[in-house]
Structures are given as structure tokens and as C-alpha cells.
Design an enzyme around this catalytic site. Structure first.
Site, mmCIF file in Angstrom:
data_model
loop_
_atom_site.group_PDB
_atom_site.id
_atom_site.type_symbol
_atom_site.label_atom_id
_atom_site.label_comp_id
_atom_site.label_asym_id
_atom_site.label_seq_id
_atom_site.Cartn_x
_atom_site.Cartn_y
_atom_site.Cartn_z
ATOM 1 C CB CYS A 48 -16.539 -52.880 36.963
ATOM 2 S SG CYS A 48 -15.448 -52.309 38.227
ATOM 3 C CD GLU A 54 -15.765 -48.465 38.680
ATOM 4 O OE1 GLU A 54 -16.087 -49.471 37.667
ATOM 5 O OE2 GLU A 54 -15.601 -48.997 39.855
ATOM 6 C CG ASN A 81 -19.657 -55.323 41.586
ATOM 7 O OD1 ASN A 81 -20.501 -54.315 42.000
ATOM 8 N ND2 ASN A 81 -18.858 -55.359 40.623
#
Length: 492
Positions: free
Chosen positions: A293, A259, A160
Site C-alpha cells: 500500500c 488503513e 500482501n
């Protein structure tokens, strides 16, 4: 840069830096990289095999021994040159991100800016690896504590924000004297790995310190994580995959740096400036089509402001351009693939069945999703309990500050968030009540800076990236005691 030239440029990326040279992957399986906007094939090449991964790790281990002993000033020079080259290659990197990941030009330029900032910060780390001398209980003894590279870092990075999220790992790991084996996502291998390796090579990083292996999970399985050489496994991606990677790392006594996913709350208290909140919410929800995110997942708003906020947010949503990410004014481009589109639409349909109101109905064109707004959502509905990762706004009305805090904390995730209030102290008070790694008062949830800790709580991850916290992730400490005079032992 014309489209024809861009695709032609992709054809150069058929080899990977493995074992100190650029070579073809030895797997019989083929990686096909496509443009998510128009499904055009950009490049095809052979994946790396388990043998390639083993060679990469062995090479990184060997190269690290000398790189870890390299002068701090030489490591600084390399990192500073990397930052310079990223800026010089900005147009190429942006165009690569647009074609390969569906990034808009706005998002791609932000990604490049973030990467440059992180590399510049990483260039300060070699001079921050300080040791200390500690007193001893034993006469004539001196205790020394040295901070050293951890060895080899295995890095798994996502599609992403492929350029930045790879730089965020690679730059501090290399700055602190480690070797790196990188496995970028197979959908974005160029922007998430190969172009980065080339930049570090041009900056003077010795061969073998950074290796890139674009591999097929069906072929390699858990081999990348279970390999005996890496001491740290850095993973950025979904919580489900991160739990698996983290469990494997710990089982093999490797340090996990994770993460993971978020379900970020954007809280609008009853004294908030509605116009400011709407502006922030539109950015924090729709940047990169919501595929971040730390993007807003739930807008939690006091019922007193619900109606004016919804009306203004709907108007702001209608004004956003959806389409070709290569056009300068496009805000929402394609999702990365059809599977992600189908998943997002299923969440919309399920949430409406559960009782949500469809305030603004979008549509699907290929991998494009025109934005949806769902109102009257409750925290137990599908789109509130899952990370949407799409331009779908979820609005939850609440009746008090206490309820807003309860709803915000009512998921297993804790990555980022935001609180809007005209009273800064009230905003700070609420922000500190939210169980999350990062939260922003009178701003939206998408914030990254190189000198502050980035990471999550609960199911959103372990450890912290950026700033001095990155040094902690990629180094270890060693106690060396020095007995300067003969020691008297009790039974000898």
C-alpha cells in the site's frame, strides 16, 4: 527446509483457535490455499461459519474480562515472549510467507523484522496506560480519568504483508488488555493468522483472548463487522472495501480503524541526485512486486532530469531478477493471483491508449509480471489515477516544483510519499505541502517504524497505528468523579 517438508508443514494448519480450542471450521465451504508462484495446493480446510464467528466473539468477550485485569507486567511478559518466539521461528515464518504469499526471502525477512519491532514496542504499552487526576469546579470533588481496554477488537487483515500487518493490530490490542477476533485473508490464513495465534499461545496468552476465523465473505456477508460484541473494527485493505467496512462500523456505533489504499508520489525535484533517486525508486517500486500500500505508484520528475533519470531507471529495472521467490536473489516474485495480473495489464494497456510511452516492455508468465515502465504519463491517465499494485512504473514529467505538488495532490489518496532534493529544507517544504499521512525526504515511500504514526489521509484511511497512537486506537478513557465531602445542591 525442502519444498516437500514445507507443504507437509502446511497440512498441520487445518484448525482454527475458536472458543478457546483449536477446532475445524463448521462451514460446508472449503478454503483452498495455493502457492501463487506455481499454483500448488498447500492446504485445504473448512471455513469458519457465522456460528463460529459468534462463538469467537463471545469467547473473546469473556476472556477479555480477566485479561484486561491482568497485571501489566504479565502482559509485558507475554509480549516479550512473543517477540522471542518470532525470532526463533524466523525460518519457518519466512518459508511460509514465500510459499503462501509469493514473498521473496528479502521481503519476508523484512516483514519478520518489522513484526518483531512492533511486538517489542507493544510490550511497553501496558505501562503507558496512565490515568490522571483533574481539578474540579465543585468543592470537595476529585476527577479521575482512567485509560482502559476498549473490550473486543475485530481485525480484518490483508494478504500482501499478512504476518506483519496482522501483528501490527493484534500485538497492541492484546498489550492494552483487549480480546481479539481475527479474520485473515483467505489467501494467506497461515502467515496472516494461524501461525500468529500459535505463537501467542506458546507465549502464554490465556485461551480465548485471541480467536482466528478464516471465513468466506459470500457466506458470512457483513456479519463479522455487524456483530454486536466488537467495539473496534480494524481493517487493512482496499479503499472500496474499507469504505464499506467503515460505514458498517459507524452505523453500528463501532470505532473504525482503517488503513486503506495509496497512490503514493515519488517526487524528484530539479536539484535532486539522480543516482540516489533511481536507487530509491527501484526499491520503492519493485519491493514485493509493487504489492504494498505504501509502494511508489507515481514517479513525478522535473523535466530537466527526466531523460537521465529514465535511462538510469531503465537500466536498474533490467538488472532486477524476476522469478521463483524461494531463490535468494529474486526481487520480483508472483502477484497473488491471476485476477491481480489481469487488472495490472489492463491498466498498462489503457494508459498506453491514453498516450503514455512504453519505455520498457515487460511480459507475463503465470502470475509473474516482468516490470513495465510507462513514460510521458499525465495525472489523468489510468495508471496514475489507480493504485497499480504491480511492478509497473509510472513516470510523470512536470515543469516546476509547484506543478509537482499539484500533481502529487491530484488524487483522492494520501498514504505515503517521497521527495528528492539536494536541499533538505526545500525537500521538507515540499513534503509538508503534500496531503498525506506519511512522507519521506531523500528516501522512498516504503517505511515502517514501531514508534511513529502509520496511517493515511483522505481516501487512504482513518486513525493511526504504531507508537502511542496505537494505544489511542485500542483503548478508551473513563471519567470517575469522587465527591469527598457532602455537596450542597441548589434546591435540596
Amino acid at each position: 527446509m525442502s519444498e516437500a517438508k514445507t507443504v507437509e508443514k502446511f497440512s498441520e494448519w487445518r484448525k482454527m483457535p475458536i472458543g478457546g480450542v483449536w477446532k475445524y471450521g463448521s462451514s460446508n465451504r472449503e478454503c483452498v490455499v495455493t502457492n501463487p508462484y506455481n499454483n500448488e495446493v498447500l492446504v485445504t480446510f473448512n471455513y469458519a461459519s457465522k456460528e463460529d464467528i459468534n462463538e469467537a466473539y463471545e469467547t473473546a468477550q469473556k476472556a477479555q474480562k480477566s485479561w484486561g485485569q491482568t497485571s501489566a507486567y504479565e502482559r509485558i511478559r507475554v509480549l516479550e515472549k512473543v517477540a522471542q518466539l518470532i525470532e526463533e521461528k524466523r525460518e519457518e515464518i519466512v518459508e511460509t510467507l514465500v510459499k503462501e504469499s509469493g514473498s521473496t526471502k528479502l521481503k519476508a525477512n523484512i516483514e519478520v523484522d518489522c513484526a518483531i519491532a512492533d511486538v517489542k514496542k507493544a510490550a511497553t504499552y501496558p505501562l503507558q496506560m496512565e490515568g490522571s487526576i483533574r481539578e474540579s469546579l465543585i468543592p470537595g470533588k476529585e476527577n479521575r480519568v482512567y485509560r482502559e481496554p476498549i473490550g473486543v477488537v475485530g481485525a480484518i487483515t490483508p494478504w500482501n504483508w499478512p504476518f506483519y500487518l496482522t501483528i501490527r493490530v493484534v500485538a497492541p490490542a492484546i498489550a492494552t488488555g483487549n480480546g481479539v477476533v481475527l479474520k485473515p485473508d483467505h489467501q494467506t490464513p497461515v502467515s496472516g493468522g494461524l501461525i500468529i495465534a500459535k505463537i501467542f499461545e506458546e507465549a502464554g496468552l490465556p485461551q480465548g483472548v485471541l480467536n482466528v476465523t478464516v471465513a468466506d465473505l459470500e457466506e458470512i456477508g457483513d456479519y463479522f463487522v455487524e456483530h454486536p460484541i466488537p467495539e473496534v473494527i480494524s481493517f487493512t485493505g482496499s479503499t472500496k472495501a474499507g469504505q464499506h467496512v467503515g460505514a458498517l462500523a459507524v452505523k453500528n456505533l463501532k470505532k473504525p480503524a482503517l488503513e486503506l489504499g495509496g497512490n503514493n508520489a515519488f517526487i524528484v525535484l530539479d536539484d535532486a541526485d539522480v543516482d540516489q533517486a533511481v536507487s530509491a525508486a527501484a526499491f520503492g517500486k519493485y519491493m514485493h512486486s509493487g504489492q504494498i500500500c505504501i509502494a511508489i505508484n507515481r514517479i513525478i520528475i522535473d523535466r530537466k532530469l527526466y531523460k537521465p533519470f529514465v535511462e538510469k531507471f531503465k537500466e536498474a529495472t533490467k538488472a532486477i531478477k524476476v522469478g521463483d521467490p524461494s531463490e535468494d536473489d529474486t526481487v520480483i516474485g508472483p502477484l497473488i493471483n491471476k485476477k491481480q495480473v489481469d487488472r495490472a495489464i489492463q491498466l498498462v494497456e489503457q494508459t498506453i491508449k491514453e498516450g503514455a510511452t512504453l519505455i520498457h516492455e515487460g511480459k507475463v508468465e503465470g502470475n509473474l509480471i516482468y516490470p513495465y515502465i510507462l513514460g510521458d504519463v499525465t495525472n489523468d491517465m489510468a495508471a496514475a489515477q489507480n493504485e497499480v499494485f504491480a511492478p509497473i512504473a509510472v513516470i510523470i514529467p512536470v515543469d516546476s516544483e509547484e506543478e509537482a505538488i499539484e500533481v502529487a495532490n491530484g488524487t483522492p489518496f494520501g498514504l505515503s510519499g517521497a521527495v528528492f532534493s539536494c536541499s533538505l529544507e526545500r525537500g521538507i517544504h515540499v513534503a509538508r505541502k503534500i496531503k498525506t499521512g506519511m512522507i519521506h525526504v531523500n528516501d522512498q515511500s516504503i517505511n515502517v517504524e514501531p514508534n511513529v504514526p502509520f496511517g493515511g489521509e483522505k481516501y487512504s484511511g482513518l486513525g493511526r497505528y504504531c507508537g502511542e497512537w496505537a494505544i489511542e486506537e485500542f483503548t478508551t478513557v473513563k471519567w470517575v468523579s469522587v465527591q469527598k465531602q457532602p455537596r450542597q445542591y441548589p434546591f435540596s
